[in-house]
Design an enzyme around this catalytic site. Structure first.
Site, PDB file in Angstrom:
ATOM      1  CE1 TYR A 152      -3.829   2.368   0.950  1.00 34.63           C
ATOM      2  CE2 TYR A 152      -2.270   3.263   2.533  1.00 34.63           C
ATOM      3  CZ  TYR A 152      -3.465   3.353   1.844  1.00 34.63           C
ATOM      4  OH  TYR A 152      -4.288   4.439   2.050  1.00 34.63           O
ATOM      5  CB  ALA A 154       5.513   0.523  -2.491  1.00 27.94           C
TER       6      ALA A 154
END
Length: 251
Positions: A152, A154
């Site tokens: 999430y 990244a």
């Protein structure tokens, strides 16, 4: 300062609950015609009824934002229903909260690729508008490492970076692109309300880290989105505003 968006046509991708619902309602309250979509028909019917109370043109449709063909169909239907698109909000999230293949696929397909695909599908209409604006919804998770939600975080970082690239690509075509990065936002049925009972130590630790001593609200995020899409922000593009009550200050 009152924001009057009468005559504007707004598409909110992922608008049946939480932040997306509040964004759609905020635009309607400013006089805009609004289209929104989500996977769940019941929640979508409820927000359609709420939006209709504002007396503007309303369109809502079921759409799986992880599916490229669904996005193409939805954007085309929204454009027809509203008579064009002036503002696009890319809000949907797959909430890929782990580090396995499923989490990465959900985050990439919905948080990132739905943003890319919806923007591409709406681009011609946004350009034709003459004052087109895109607002992407990222997260403060995109600014720092996350051992709990690496996929999430990244992908939300990618959304922030992509916003700058979109802004550079579309500026000469008259379209502005900006982003909001919410912090911890609590609402009925949302992640943080769930964590309050399923993971009290985590909830309490995050709450204590917030300088104002409370979680944010969807309406506070919606206000920032409406501002960035409005003429008040007509000389702002390529920017990300953190809507976190200073949460990053204590990171």
């Amino acid at each position: 300062m009152q924001i009057d968006l009468g005559g504007k046509r707004v598409v909110v991708c992922g608008g049946s609950r939480g932040i997306g619902r509040s964004i759609a309602l905020a635009f309607a309250a400013c006089g805009a015609s609004v289209s929104t979509c989500a996977r769940g028909g019941d929640a979508l019917d409820a927000v359609r009824a709420e939006l209709s109370q504002h007396g503007t043109t309303i369109h809502a449709a079921v759409c799986d934002l992880a599916n490229a063909a669904d996005i193409e169909r939805y954007i085309a239907a929204a454009e027809t229903a509203l008579g064009g698109i002036d503002i696009l909000v890319n809000n949907a999230s797959g909430f890929g909260l782990g580090n396995d293949e499923t989490a990465w696929a959900a985050s990439i397909d919905v948080d990132l690729m739905a943003t890319v695909r919806a923007s591409s599908a709406a681009e011609a209409s946004l350009i034709a508008s003459g004052t087109g604006a895109i607002v992407n919804v990222s997260s403060i998770s995109g600014y720092r490492p996350s051992a709990r939600t690496p996929a999430y975080a990244a992908v939300k970082a990618a959304v922030i970076q992509y916003t700058t690239s979109q802004a550079a690509l579309l500026a000469r075509k008259g379209v502005r692109v900006n982003c909001v990065a919410p912090g911890s936002i609590e609402f009925p049925g949302g992640l943080w309300e769930q964590r309050k009972t399923s993971a009290p130590p985590l909830y309490d630790a995050v709450l204590k880290s917030l300088p104002f001593g409370r979680m944010g609200t969807p309406e506070e995020v919606a206000s920032a989105v409406v501002f960035l899409a409005s003429p008040l922000a007509r000389w702002i593009t390529g920017q990300t505003i953190c809507v976190d009550g200073g949460q990053l200050l204590g990171a």
